[in-house]
Motif scaffolding. Sequence first.
Motif, PDB file in Angstrom:
ATOM      1  N   ASP A  58      -1.758  12.453   6.847  1.00  0.00           N
ATOM      2  CA  ASP A  58      -1.035  11.471   7.099  1.00  0.00           C
ATOM      3  C   ASP A  58       0.044  10.763   5.829  1.00  0.00           C
ATOM      4  N   PRO A  59       0.815  11.818   5.719  1.00  0.00           N
ATOM      5  CA  PRO A  59       1.789  11.300   4.507  1.00  0.00           C
ATOM      6  C   PRO A  59       2.478  10.148   4.681  1.00  0.00           C
ATOM      7  N   ASP A  60       2.872   9.789   6.000  1.00  0.00           N
ATOM      8  CA  ASP A  60       3.596   8.472   6.132  1.00  0.00           C
ATOM      9  C   ASP A  60       2.438   7.063   6.123  1.00  0.00           C
ATOM     10  N   ARG A  61       1.267   7.353   6.176  1.00  0.00           N
ATOM     11  CA  ARG A  61       0.463   6.360   6.385  1.00  0.00           C
ATOM     12  C   ARG A  61       0.041   5.702   4.998  1.00  0.00           C
ATOM     13  N   PRO A  62       0.495   4.166   4.866  1.00  0.00           N
ATOM     14  CA  PRO A  62      -0.062   3.434   3.638  1.00  0.00           C
ATOM     15  C   PRO A  62      -1.434   3.396   3.321  1.00  0.00           C
ATOM     16  N   ARG A  63      -1.918   3.404   2.294  1.00  0.00           N
ATOM     17  CA  ARG A  63      -3.232   3.166   1.691  1.00  0.00           C
ATOM     18  C   ARG A  63      -3.433   1.784   1.646  1.00  0.00           C
ATOM     19  N   GLY A 122       0.889  -1.115  -0.083  1.00  0.00           N
ATOM     20  CA  GLY A 122       0.068  -0.079  -0.107  1.00  0.00           C
ATOM     21  C   GLY A 122       0.815   1.320   0.247  1.00  0.00           C
ATOM     22  N   ARG A 123       0.692   2.281  -0.948  1.00  0.00           N
ATOM     23  CA  ARG A 123       1.228   3.221  -1.054  1.00  0.00           C
ATOM     24  C   ARG A 123       1.213   4.441   0.094  1.00  0.00           C
ATOM     25  N   SER A 124       1.963   5.154   0.535  1.00  0.00           N
ATOM     26  CA  SER A 124       1.887   6.289   1.319  1.00  0.00           C
ATOM     27  C   SER A 124       2.075   7.427   0.500  1.00  0.00           C
ATOM     28  N   PRO A 125       1.757   8.704   0.899  1.00  0.00           N
ATOM     29  CA  PRO A 125       1.846   9.700  -0.124  1.00  0.00           C
ATOM     30  C   PRO A 125       3.499  10.101  -0.138  1.00  0.00           C
ATOM     31  N   LEU A 126       4.266   9.974   0.765  1.00  0.00           N
ATOM     32  CA  LEU A 126       5.664  10.104   0.883  1.00  0.00           C
ATOM     33  C   LEU A 126       6.353   9.277  -0.065  1.00  0.00           C
ATOM     34  N   ARG A 127       5.902   8.113   0.227  1.00  0.00           N
ATOM     35  CA  ARG A 127       6.557   7.209  -0.646  1.00  0.00           C
ATOM     36  C   ARG A 127       6.379   7.247  -2.126  1.00  0.00           C
ATOM     37  N   THR A 128       5.054   7.603  -2.603  1.00  0.00           N
ATOM     38  CA  THR A 128       4.648   7.995  -3.830  1.00  0.00           C
ATOM     39  C   THR A 128       5.335   9.014  -4.149  1.00  0.00           C
TER      40      THR A 128
END
Length: 246
Positions: free
Chosen positions: A227-232, A189-195
Amino acid sequence: MLDYDEEAARYDRTRGGEPRAEAAAGAVLGLLPDSARTLLDIGCGTGLVTRRIAQGRPGIRVFGADASYGMARLARRRIGAVVLADVRRLPLPAAVDAVSAVWLLHLLRGDGAVREVVAEAARVLRPGGVFVATVDKDAGHDVGSDIDAVLAPYRSSRPADAADLVTRHARTCGLEPVGEAGFAGHGQGRSPLRTARAVLRGDYASRLALPGTAATLLAAELTALPDPDRPRADPSYRLLAFRARG
């Protein structure tokens, strides 16, 4: 693009590890005929999925091929028979019952690259052999999240691994569609920061149209999400299977 030699040491732990590999291998095995006795996994990476395929089908001989020395070195520890090679020019004759390409086609760049890989897979298959590949990989991450909403205006309609394109290439090379399967991308699951980091690296080059400074602007939009670190939610991947004529 990632430097896969450098990425090899941390690849598995940042890509869902054994649960994701088990899900991928199970889906591949479900598309292989019972008669398959040899399988070549192209773009095998660290060999985590390749090893799971071998473990899931007693009696099948599994080989790997990868263009990254770092990846191939790790894969060799896991499955033994691995060749360092450009998968568009494999150093073997028509000799295998199955070829798998898991999370490979979406990485290919340049006109004709996917067609070349599909053609080479077709070349090394015995008559009646099966080619299994993931398609629409990046689209598998479209889970209805806020990340998807931010990415939507930048999406390309023609990713390199689009199912219709891969199917057309396969048919041109004498491969006919015979099945498909799906599996969960556990831990992906992607997080905003990882993306955002992936966008800046150019990881979505076949999925997103980002001319000029668009990548920088998109990364800023992503990092501004809550929540930029939270995976979706985890993605869901798609496999297609094609059989060689004869």
